[in-house]
Design an enzyme around this catalytic site. Structure first.
Site, mmCIF file in Angstrom:
data_model
loop_
_atom_site.group_PDB
_atom_site.id
_atom_site.type_symbol
_atom_site.label_atom_id
_atom_site.label_comp_id
_atom_site.label_asym_id
_atom_site.label_seq_id
_atom_site.Cartn_x
_atom_site.Cartn_y
_atom_site.Cartn_z
ATOM 1 N N TYR A 143 0.820 -1.217 0.000
ATOM 2 C CA TYR A 143 0.000 0.000 0.000
ATOM 3 C C TYR A 143 0.852 1.265 0.000
ATOM 4 O O TYR A 143 0.450 2.280 -0.548
ATOM 5 C CB TYR A 143 -0.906 0.044 1.245
ATOM 6 C CG TYR A 143 -2.263 -0.565 1.050
ATOM 7 C CD1 TYR A 143 -2.397 -1.913 0.753
ATOM 8 C CD2 TYR A 143 -3.413 0.204 1.177
ATOM 9 C CE1 TYR A 143 -3.641 -2.480 0.589
ATOM 10 C CE2 TYR A 143 -4.663 -0.358 1.014
ATOM 11 C CZ TYR A 143 -4.776 -1.695 0.730
ATOM 12 O OH TYR A 143 -6.015 -2.244 0.564
ATOM 13 N N LYS A 193 2.516 -15.324 2.902
ATOM 14 C CA LYS A 193 2.740 -16.104 1.688
ATOM 15 C C LYS A 193 4.235 -16.440 1.657
ATOM 16 O O LYS A 193 4.968 -16.121 0.719
ATOM 17 C CB LYS A 193 2.297 -15.277 0.466
ATOM 18 C CG LYS A 193 2.257 -16.029 -0.828
ATOM 19 C CD LYS A 193 1.129 -17.063 -0.928
ATOM 20 C CE LYS A 193 1.264 -17.875 -2.202
ATOM 21 N NZ LYS A 193 0.319 -19.000 -2.275
ATOM 22 N N ASP A 225 -3.694 -18.067 0.904
ATOM 23 C CA ASP A 225 -4.682 -18.768 0.064
ATOM 24 C C ASP A 225 -5.402 -19.841 0.872
ATOM 25 O O ASP A 225 -6.620 -20.001 0.795
ATOM 26 C CB ASP A 225 -4.029 -19.352 -1.203
ATOM 27 C CG ASP A 225 -2.778 -20.164 -0.923
ATOM 28 O OD1 ASP A 225 -2.235 -20.086 0.202
ATOM 29 O OD2 ASP A 225 -2.320 -20.888 -1.838
ATOM 30 N N ASP A 249 -6.620 -6.702 3.996
ATOM 31 C CA ASP A 249 -7.718 -6.038 3.276
ATOM 32 C C ASP A 249 -8.680 -7.091 2.731
ATOM 33 O O ASP A 249 -9.893 -7.005 2.899
ATOM 34 C CB ASP A 249 -7.131 -5.196 2.133
ATOM 35 C CG ASP A 249 -8.213 -4.499 1.320
ATOM 36 O OD1 ASP A 249 -9.163 -3.971 1.927
ATOM 37 O OD2 ASP A 249 -8.104 -4.490 0.084
ATOM 38 N N ASP A 253 -12.517 -8.593 4.438
ATOM 39 C CA ASP A 253 -13.792 -8.568 3.707
ATOM 40 C C ASP A 253 -14.427 -9.954 3.714
ATOM 41 O O ASP A 253 -15.636 -10.104 3.882
ATOM 42 C CB ASP A 253 -13.585 -8.134 2.243
ATOM 43 C CG ASP A 253 -13.857 -6.644 2.049
ATOM 44 O OD1 ASP A 253 -13.659 -5.874 3.022
ATOM 45 O OD2 ASP A 253 -14.263 -6.245 0.946
HETATM 46 C C1 IPM Z 1 -10.613 -0.881 3.554
HETATM 47 C C2 IPM Z 1 -10.819 -0.306 2.184
HETATM 48 C C3 IPM Z 1 -9.648 0.614 1.872
HETATM 49 C C4 IPM Z 1 -8.396 -0.233 1.853
HETATM 50 C C5 IPM Z 1 -9.816 1.417 0.587
HETATM 51 C C6 IPM Z 1 -11.081 2.238 0.595
HETATM 52 C C7 IPM Z 1 -8.624 2.295 0.326
HETATM 53 O O1 IPM Z 1 -10.957 -1.328 1.254
HETATM 54 O O2 IPM Z 1 -10.540 -0.097 4.526
HETATM 55 O O3 IPM Z 1 -10.533 -2.106 3.685
HETATM 56 O O4 IPM Z 1 -8.068 -0.843 0.823
HETATM 57 O O5 IPM Z 1 -7.718 -0.287 2.868
HETATM 58 MG MG MG Z 2 -11.028 -3.269 2.107
#
Ligand code: IPM
Ligand code: MG
Length: 357
Positions: A143, A193, A225, A249, A253
Site C-alpha cells: 500500500y 505467503k 490462500d 484487506d 472482507d
Molecule cells: C478498507 C478499504 C480501503 C483499503 C480502501 C477504501 C482504500 O478497502 O478499509 O478495507 O483498501 O484499505
Molecule cells: Mg477493504
C-alpha cells in the site's frame, strides 16, 4: 479518569452522514448514562472534500484529527470520483489519514449473531459461534511501499509496487496480536505467503521471535490462500488473525461476508497516539440519502471507541447487548432483512437500539 473527549467527526460520502448521525445519537445517550462529555467537531473528507476544496484530506481536517482524542469516520468514495487518478481519489484521503496518524493496527472483529444466522451465505452449523478478529497491519506493505508507479519501459507501459515490511513494523503488530489473544481465546493465526515471498519469510521469522515472549498463546502460521479457504470451511477455529496490509484487506472482507452483512461490522485503527473508528463497509452510493442504511456497524465502531479511547468497556458492552437485543426482537434494516422480520429504516433501528441503553 478522563471524562471529556474531543472527537473529530468525518462523515465523508454516500451513506456516511446518515450512519454517523445515528452513532452520534447513541453516543449522546451514553454520555448522559455514564457521566462523560463529548465535543464533536465535523470536518470534510473524501469526495465531499474534493468537491468543496479540491483535496480528499484538507489540511484543516488533518489538524482537527491530530487535536482530537479520536476520529469517528463514516465512509468515502463514489462513482462521481471514480475516474480520478489514484492520487486524487477520495480513498487517498483515508490512506493519508492512516499514514499521518500512524494508525498501524486495524482491528476488525467479525461475529456471528445467533439472530442473524440465516443472513450468512454459509450453512448455519458452520457459521454458528464464529467470533474472530482480523488484526490487519495498516501503514506498511504494498500500500505504501516505494518505488511505485506506472511508466514506460521498452516501448510498453509497466506498473509496479513494492511489498515491503520493516522488522519493527512486524514486531509491533505481532505484539498487539498476542496481547489481544490473551483477552480472548488465546490463539493467533499469522497469515502470509512465505512459500513465495521474502517479505513474508521475514514476517514469519519475526512473528516467531515475538512469540517467545508470549509462550502462553498458541501460534499457527497459515498461507493466505489456505486461510481464505479455511475461513469458509471452519471459521469457528479462528480467534485472532494477524496479517499484513493487503492480505488483511482481502481476508477481512471475507471474514465480514461470513457473518451475513458488511453493515454489521465495526473497526478500530490505532497507533501509539491516535485512534480512528470506522465501519468496514463503504459509502454505498446506491442507497445514499434514502435513510435506509444499516447504522449498526458505525454504532458498534462507536462502542469500540468507548472501550479503547474512553476506557469504558462497560459502555461498549451496553451497546453490543442493545444491538443483540434488537436483532433478537426481529428488527432488520434492508441489508439484513428476511421474510418474517420487521423491516426498519436507519432512524428506527437507531431508536430501537437506544431504547435498550
Ligand atoms: C478498507 C478499504 C480501503 C483499503 C480502501 C477504501 C482504500 O478497502 O478499509 O478495507 O483498501 O484499505
Ligand atoms: Mg477493504
Amino acid at each position: 479518569m478522563k471524562k471529556h473527549f474531543k472527537i473529530a467527526v468525518l462523515p465523508g460520502d454516500g451513506i456516511g452522514p446518515e450512519i454517523i448521525d445515528a452513532a452520534l445519537k447513541v453516543l449522546d445517550v451514553i454520555s448522559k448514562k455514564y457521566g462523560i462529555t463529548f465535543e464533536f467537531e465535523k470536518a470534510l473528507v473524501g469526495g465531499a472534500a474534493i468537491d468543496a476544496v479540491g483535496d480528499p484530506l484538507p489540511e484543516e481536517t488533518l489538524k482537527l484529527c491530530k487535536e482530537s482524542d479520536a476520529v469517528l469516520f463514516g465512509a468515502v468514495g463514489g462513482e462521481k470520483w471514480d475516474n480520478l487518478p489514484t492520487d486524487k481519489r477520495p480513498e487517498k484521503g483515508l490512506l493519508r489519514i492512516r499514514k499521518e496518524l500512524n494508525l498501524f493496527a486495524n482491528i476488525r472483529p467479525a461475529k456471528a449473531y445467533d439472530a442473524l444466522l440465516d443472513a450468512s451465505p454459509l450453512k448455519q452449523e458452520i457459521i454458528k459461534g464464529v467470533n474472530l478478529v482480523v488484526l490487519r497491519e495498516l501503514t506498511g506493505d504494498v500500500y505504501f511501499g516505494e518505488p511505485r508507479g506506472i511508466e514506460e519501459r521498452n516501448n510498453e507501459r509497466v506498473g509496479y509496487n513494492t511489498m515491503i515490511y520493516y522488522e519493527h513494523e512486524i514486531k509491533r503488530i505481532a505484539r498487539l496480536a498476542f496481547e489481544i489473544a490473551r483477552g480472548r481465546r488465546n490463539k493467533v493465526t499469522s497469515v502470509d505467503k512465505a512459500n513465495v515471498l521474502e517479505v513474508s519469510a521475514l514476517w514469519r521469522e519475526v512473528v516467531n521471535e515475538v512469540h517467545n515472549d508470549y509462550a502462553d498463546v498458541e501460534l499457527e502460521h497459515m498461507y493466505v490462500d489456505n486461510c481464505a479457504m479455511q475461513l469458509i470451511r471452519r471459521p469457528r477455529d479462528f480467534d485472532v488473525i494477524v496479517t499484513g496490509n493487503i492480505f488483511g484487506d482481502i481476508i477481512s472482507d471475507e471474514a465480514g461476508a461470513l457473518t451475513g452483512s458488511l453493515g454489521m461490522l465495526p473497526s478500530a485503527s490505532i497507533g501509539e497516539r491516535y485512534a480512528f473508528y470506522e465501519p468496514i463497509h463503504g459509502s454505498a452510493p446506491d442507497i445514499a440519502g434514502k435513510g435506509i442504511a444499516n447504522p449498526i456497524a458505525t454504532i458498534l465502531s462507536a462502542a469500540m471507541m468507548l472501550e479503547l479511547t474512553c476506557k469504558l468497556p462497560e459502555a461498549a458492552r451496553d451497546i453490543e447487548n442493545a444491538v443483540e437485543k434488537v436483532l433478537e426482537e426481529g428488527y432488520r434494516t434492508a441489508d439484513i432483512w428476511s421474510v418474517g422480520t420487521k423491516r426498519v429504516n436507519t432512524q428506527e433501528m437507531t431508536e430501537a437500539i437506544i431504547k435498550h441503553l
